[in-house]
Design a protein around this motif. Structure first.
Motif, PDB file in Angstrom:
ATOM      1  N   THR A  53       0.867  -1.170   0.000  1.00 24.56           N
ATOM      2  CA  THR A  53       0.000   0.000   0.000  1.00 24.56           C
ATOM      3  C   THR A  53       0.906   1.223   0.000  1.00 24.56           C
ATOM      4  OG1 THR A  53      -1.654  -1.178   1.290  1.00 24.56           O
ATOM      5  CG2 THR A  53      -1.801   1.217   1.286  1.00 24.56           C
ATOM      6  N   PRO A  54       0.669   2.166  -0.888  1.00 26.24           N
ATOM      7  CA  PRO A  54       1.517   3.356  -0.882  1.00 26.24           C
ATOM      8  C   PRO A  54       1.460   4.051   0.484  1.00 26.24           C
ATOM      9  CG  PRO A  54       0.142   3.309  -2.844  1.00 26.24           C
ATOM     10  CD  PRO A  54      -0.349   2.216  -1.942  1.00 26.24           C
ATOM     11  N   LEU A  55       2.606   4.416   0.998  1.00 26.25           N
ATOM     12  CA  LEU A  55       2.688   5.143   2.262  1.00 26.25           C
ATOM     13  C   LEU A  55       3.099   6.577   1.969  1.00 26.25           C
ATOM     14  CD1 LEU A  55       4.482   2.469   4.486  1.00 26.25           C
ATOM     15  CD2 LEU A  55       2.022   2.914   4.266  1.00 26.25           C
ATOM     16  N   PRO A  56       2.620   7.546   2.709  1.00 20.43           N
ATOM     17  CA  PRO A  56       1.818   7.401   3.924  1.00 20.43           C
ATOM     18  C   PRO A  56       0.378   6.992   3.619  1.00 20.43           C
ATOM     19  CG  PRO A  56       2.081   9.724   3.398  1.00 20.43           C
ATOM     20  CD  PRO A  56       2.910   8.948   2.397  1.00 20.43           C
ATOM     21  N   ALA A  57      -0.230   6.306   4.592  1.00 21.10           N
ATOM     22  CA  ALA A  57      -1.612   5.853   4.461  1.00 21.10           C
ATOM     23  C   ALA A  57      -2.328   6.019   5.793  1.00 21.10           C
ATOM     24  CB  ALA A  57      -1.654   4.392   4.032  1.00 21.10           C
ATOM     25  N   VAL A  58      -3.570   6.479   5.725  1.00 19.58           N
ATOM     26  CA  VAL A  58      -4.409   6.563   6.922  1.00 19.58           C
ATOM     27  C   VAL A  58      -4.985   5.177   7.176  1.00 19.58           C
ATOM     28  CG1 VAL A  58      -6.474   7.581   7.943  1.00 19.58           C
ATOM     29  CG2 VAL A  58      -4.954   8.991   6.534  1.00 19.58           C
ATOM     30  N   LEU A  59      -4.769   4.648   8.375  1.00 18.24           N
ATOM     31  CA  LEU A  59      -5.239   3.312   8.720  1.00 18.24           C
ATOM     32  C   LEU A  59      -6.358   3.378   9.748  1.00 18.24           C
ATOM     33  CD1 LEU A  59      -1.826   1.444   8.904  1.00 18.24           C
ATOM     34  CD2 LEU A  59      -3.406   1.648   6.979  1.00 18.24           C
ATOM     35  N   GLY A  60      -7.037   2.251   9.914  1.00 18.33           N
ATOM     36  CA  GLY A  60      -8.149   2.158  10.848  1.00 18.33           C
ATOM     37  C   GLY A  60      -9.446   2.029  10.079  1.00 18.33           C
ATOM     38  N   HIS A  61     -10.118   0.914  10.227  1.00 10.41           N
ATOM     39  CA  HIS A  61     -11.372   0.693   9.497  1.00 10.41           C
ATOM     40  C   HIS A  61     -12.444   0.088  10.394  1.00 10.41           C
ATOM     41  CE1 HIS A  61      -9.084  -3.059   9.144  1.00 10.41           C
ATOM     42  NE2 HIS A  61     -10.268  -3.626   9.280  1.00 10.41           N
ATOM     43  N   GLU A  62     -12.146  -0.044  11.661  1.00 13.40           N
ATOM     44  CA  GLU A  62     -13.134  -0.586  12.594  1.00 13.40           C
ATOM     45  C   GLU A  62     -13.526   0.502  13.581  1.00 13.40           C
ATOM     46  OE1 GLU A  62     -11.302  -4.033  14.308  1.00 13.40           O
ATOM     47  OE2 GLU A  62     -11.484  -5.171  12.448  1.00 13.40           O
ATOM     48  N   GLY A  63     -14.820   0.628  13.805  1.00 16.12           N
ATOM     49  CA  GLY A  63     -15.269   1.644  14.738  1.00 16.12           C
ATOM     50  C   GLY A  63     -16.776   1.711  14.813  1.00 16.12           C
ATOM     51  N   ALA A  64     -17.234   2.637  15.601  1.00 14.61           N
ATOM     52  CA  ALA A  64     -18.666   2.907  15.732  1.00 14.61           C
ATOM     53  C   ALA A  64     -18.843   4.406  15.839  1.00 14.61           C
ATOM     54  CB  ALA A  64     -19.222   2.214  16.975  1.00 14.61           C
ATOM     55  N   GLY A  65     -19.937   4.890  15.289  1.00 11.55           N
ATOM     56  CA  GLY A  65     -20.149   6.328  15.337  1.00 11.55           C
ATOM     57  C   GLY A  65     -21.509   6.732  14.822  1.00 11.55           C
ATOM     58  N   ILE A  66     -21.605   8.015  14.525  1.00 10.32           N
ATOM     59  CA  ILE A  66     -22.855   8.619  14.088  1.00 10.32           C
ATOM     60  C   ILE A  66     -22.630   9.285  12.735  1.00 10.32           C
ATOM     61  CG2 ILE A  66     -24.634  10.326  14.655  1.00 10.32           C
ATOM     62  CD1 ILE A  66     -23.705   9.913  17.637  1.00 10.32           C
ATOM     63  N   VAL A  67     -23.494   8.988  11.770  1.00 11.02           N
ATOM     64  CA  VAL A  67     -23.377   9.564  10.439  1.00 11.02           C
ATOM     65  C   VAL A  67     -23.589  11.075  10.532  1.00 11.02           C
ATOM     66  CG1 VAL A  67     -24.383   9.630   8.109  1.00 11.02           C
ATOM     67  CG2 VAL A  67     -24.139   7.437   9.325  1.00 11.02           C
ATOM     68  N   GLU A  68     -22.618  11.813   9.999  1.00 12.68           N
ATOM     69  CA  GLU A  68     -22.695  13.281   9.966  1.00 12.68           C
ATOM     70  C   GLU A  68     -23.223  13.776   8.615  1.00 12.68           C
ATOM     71  OE1 GLU A  68     -21.525  15.717  12.433  1.00 12.68           O
ATOM     72  OE2 GLU A  68     -21.808  13.955  13.691  1.00 12.68           O
ATOM     73  N   LYS A  69     -22.672  13.214   7.523  1.00 16.27           N
ATOM     74  CA  LYS A  69     -23.041  13.637   6.170  1.00 16.27           C
ATOM     75  C   LYS A  69     -23.026  12.426   5.256  1.00 16.27           C
ATOM     76  CE  LYS A  69     -20.743  18.127   6.653  1.00 16.27           C
ATOM     77  NZ  LYS A  69     -19.658  18.974   6.141  1.00 16.27           N
ATOM     78  N   VAL A  70     -23.826  12.504   4.178  1.00 18.22           N
ATOM     79  CA  VAL A  70     -23.812  11.455   3.159  1.00 18.22           C
ATOM     80  C   VAL A  70     -23.651  12.095   1.791  1.00 18.22           C
ATOM     81  CG1 VAL A  70     -25.215   9.858   4.511  1.00 18.22           C
ATOM     82  CG2 VAL A  70     -26.328  11.402   2.913  1.00 18.22           C
ATOM     83  N   GLY A  71     -22.977  11.353   0.889  1.00 14.85           N
ATOM     84  CA  GLY A  71     -22.832  11.814  -0.477  1.00 14.85           C
ATOM     85  C   GLY A  71     -24.155  11.736  -1.228  1.00 14.85           C
ATOM     86  N   SER A  72     -24.207  12.404  -2.360  1.00 17.67           N
ATOM     87  CA  SER A  72     -25.455  12.523  -3.120  1.00 17.67           C
ATOM     88  C   SER A  72     -25.984  11.191  -3.652  1.00 17.67           C
ATOM     89  CB  SER A  72     -25.260  13.503  -4.286  1.00 17.67           C
ATOM     90  OG  SER A  72     -24.223  13.042  -5.144  1.00 17.67           O
ATOM     91  N   ALA A  73     -25.129  10.184  -3.827  1.00 15.99           N
ATOM     92  CA  ALA A  73     -25.572   8.893  -4.367  1.00 15.99           C
ATOM     93  C   ALA A  73     -25.844   7.853  -3.272  1.00 15.99           C
ATOM     94  CB  ALA A  73     -24.522   8.352  -5.339  1.00 15.99           C
ATOM     95  N   VAL A  74     -25.670   8.220  -2.023  1.00 14.85           N
ATOM     96  CA  VAL A  74     -25.854   7.269  -0.923  1.00 14.85           C
ATOM     97  C   VAL A  74     -27.335   7.125  -0.613  1.00 14.85           C
ATOM     98  CG1 VAL A  74     -25.392   6.839   1.529  1.00 14.85           C
ATOM     99  CG2 VAL A  74     -23.581   7.736   0.055  1.00 14.85           C
ATOM    100  N   THR A  75     -27.797   5.881  -0.498  1.00  9.06           N
ATOM    101  CA  THR A  75     -29.179   5.616  -0.116  1.00  9.06           C
ATOM    102  C   THR A  75     -29.194   4.691   1.084  1.00  9.06           C
ATOM    103  OG1 THR A  75     -29.338   3.725  -1.614  1.00  9.06           O
ATOM    104  CG2 THR A  75     -30.003   5.865  -2.503  1.00  9.06           C
ATOM    105  N   GLY A  76     -30.232   4.760   1.880  1.00 11.74           N
ATOM    106  CA  GLY A  76     -30.403   3.849   3.009  1.00 11.74           C
ATOM    107  C   GLY A  76     -29.675   4.258   4.276  1.00 11.74           C
ATOM    108  N   ILE A  77     -28.906   5.322   4.213  1.00 10.84           N
ATOM    109  CA  ILE A  77     -28.195   5.845   5.391  1.00 10.84           C
ATOM    110  C   ILE A  77     -28.431   7.348   5.419  1.00 10.84           C
ATOM    111  CG2 ILE A  77     -25.944   6.159   6.499  1.00 10.84           C
ATOM    112  CD1 ILE A  77     -24.962   3.705   4.959  1.00 10.84           C
ATOM    113  N   THR A  78     -28.748   7.869   6.592  1.00  9.36           N
ATOM    114  CA  THR A  78     -29.001   9.306   6.714  1.00  9.36           C
ATOM    115  C   THR A  78     -28.243   9.878   7.896  1.00  9.36           C
ATOM    116  OG1 THR A  78     -30.962   8.909   8.060  1.00  9.36           O
ATOM    117  CG2 THR A  78     -31.310   9.117   5.687  1.00  9.36           C
ATOM    118  N   PRO A  79     -27.957  11.173   7.869  1.00  6.15           N
ATOM    119  CA  PRO A  79     -27.306  11.796   9.018  1.00  6.15           C
ATOM    120  C   PRO A  79     -28.089  11.500  10.303  1.00  6.15           C
ATOM    121  CG  PRO A  79     -27.281  13.294   7.160  1.00  6.15           C
ATOM    122  CD  PRO A  79     -28.152  12.123   6.767  1.00  6.15           C
ATOM    123  N   GLY A  80     -27.347  11.195  11.350  1.00  8.63           N
ATOM    124  CA  GLY A  80     -27.946  10.842  12.628  1.00  8.63           C
ATOM    125  C   GLY A  80     -28.000   9.343  12.872  1.00  8.63           C
TER     126      GLY A  80
END
Length: 110
Positions: A53-80
């Motif tokens: 993987t080209p470095l530098p790279a931002v790592l970390g893909h596991e977590g939990a949180g709250i959706v803040e924003k969604v892209g225009s093509a995203v469906t089924g997920i909303t802020p909050g």
């Protein structure tokens, strides 16, 4: 927007926690405010370049949180929405088709 990120800067070196600037979500992206996160074995082997993987790279893909924003093509997920983040999978290889996405043969490109 400025956020903190765990960055792999060099092979087999400690991650650097740095402030980075992120863009608005692309059409197919979701921005999540993380309330819990971790760095797992997969991140460590990417850092150590077992998966090139080209470095530098931002790592970390596991977590939990709250959706803040969604892209225009995203469906089924909303802020909050409260969400859990996990690994990527291709959805098409033999492992994914057998119901074992954790063993995805092409997760690096998913």
């Amino acid at each position: 927007m400025k956020v903190k990120a765990a960055i792999a800067t060099a092979k087999e070196q400690p991650l650097s926690i740095e402030n980075v600037e992120i863009d608005e979500p692309c059409p197919d992206e979701v921005q999540v405010r993380l309330v819990a996160t971790g760095v797992c074995h997969t991140d460590a082997i990417v850092r150590d370049q077992w998966y090139l993987t080209p470095l530098p790279a931002v790592l970390g893909h596991e977590g939990a949180g709250i959706v803040e924003k969604v892209g225009s093509a995203v469906t089924g997920i909303t802020p909050g929405d409260r969400v859990v983040l996990s690994f990527a999978n291709c959805g098409a290889c033999a492992s994914c088709n057998a119901g074992h996405p954790g063993y995805c043969a092409d997760f690096v490109h998913a």
